[in-house]
Design a protein around this motif. Structure first.
Motif, mmCIF file in Angstrom:
data_model
loop_
_atom_site.group_PDB
_atom_site.id
_atom_site.type_symbol
_atom_site.label_atom_id
_atom_site.label_comp_id
_atom_site.label_asym_id
_atom_site.label_seq_id
_atom_site.Cartn_x
_atom_site.Cartn_y
_atom_site.Cartn_z
ATOM 1 N N ASP A 1 -6.335 0.414 -7.234
ATOM 2 C CA ASP A 1 -6.837 0.802 -5.916
ATOM 3 C C ASP A 1 -7.807 -0.247 -5.375
ATOM 4 O OD1 ASP A 1 -5.333 3.108 -6.095
ATOM 5 O OD2 ASP A 1 -7.038 4.369 -6.695
ATOM 6 N N GLU B 1 0.829 -1.206 0.000
ATOM 7 C CA GLU B 1 0.000 0.000 0.000
ATOM 8 C C GLU B 1 0.865 1.257 0.000
ATOM 9 O OE1 GLU B 1 -4.155 -0.448 2.133
ATOM 10 O OE2 GLU B 1 -2.522 -1.136 3.440
ATOM 11 N N ALA C 1 3.977 1.555 -1.079
ATOM 12 C CA ALA C 1 4.669 1.670 -2.366
ATOM 13 C C ALA C 1 3.725 2.174 -3.452
ATOM 14 C CB ALA C 1 5.265 0.323 -2.766
ATOM 15 N N VAL C 2 2.507 1.662 -3.479
ATOM 16 C CA VAL C 2 1.526 2.103 -4.470
ATOM 17 C C VAL C 2 1.202 3.574 -4.258
ATOM 18 C CG1 VAL C 2 -0.892 1.853 -5.187
ATOM 19 C CG2 VAL C 2 0.543 -0.167 -4.924
ATOM 20 N N SER C 3 1.035 3.967 -3.006
ATOM 21 C CA SER C 3 0.724 5.360 -2.685
ATOM 22 C C SER C 3 1.875 6.284 -3.077
ATOM 23 C CB SER C 3 0.426 5.488 -1.197
ATOM 24 O OG SER C 3 0.161 6.818 -0.855
ATOM 25 N N ALA C 4 3.103 5.844 -2.816
ATOM 26 C CA ALA C 4 4.277 6.665 -3.110
ATOM 27 C C ALA C 4 4.549 6.779 -4.608
ATOM 28 C CB ALA C 4 5.507 6.085 -2.417
ATOM 29 N N SER C 5 4.015 5.849 -5.389
ATOM 30 C CA SER C 5 4.284 5.846 -6.820
ATOM 31 C C SER C 5 3.503 6.920 -7.570
ATOM 32 C CB SER C 5 3.973 4.470 -7.426
ATOM 33 O OG SER C 5 2.574 4.266 -7.466
ATOM 34 N N GLY C 6 2.603 7.576 -6.868
ATOM 35 C CA GLY C 6 1.803 8.613 -7.523
ATOM 36 C C GLY C 6 0.429 8.093 -7.848
ATOM 37 N N THR D 1 -2.611 6.029 -9.400
ATOM 38 C CA THR D 1 -2.881 4.658 -9.807
ATOM 39 C C THR D 1 -4.240 4.634 -10.491
ATOM 40 O OG1 THR D 1 -3.989 4.078 -7.743
ATOM 41 C CG2 THR D 1 -1.625 3.730 -7.821
#
Length: 76
Positions: free
Chosen positions: A55, A41, A43-48, A50
């Motif tokens: 999600d 979660e 890493a997905v959030s930090a990637s910008g 989605t």
């Protein structure tokens, strides 16, 4: 009088046996899964940005991990 028991409570009761190495391993692995889902979660959030599909998939995985974690009662 009948008592209604949730599936999670029943599963926890079945796994919590004194000295049961399988239960200990199960709960250790469950904790690892919950931690890995939290890392995913983050890493997905930090990637910008989605997609809604990503999600939704992460939310579903989080729900499954939480249900697994709920089988192991937190210490009081």
């Amino acid at each position: 009088m009948r008592k209604i028991v949730t599936a999670a409570a029943l599963a926890a009761a079945l796994f919590i046996l004194p000295g049961c190495k399988q239960a200990e391993e199960f709960f250790r692995k469950a904790g690892e899964i919950v931690a890995k889902v939290a890392a995913l979660e983050a890493a997905v959030s930090a990637s910008g940005g989605t997609t809604p599909e990503v999600d939704a998939a992460v939310a579903e995985l989080r729900a499954v991990a939480q249900a697994l974690d709920d089988l192991n009662p937190d210490p009081v």
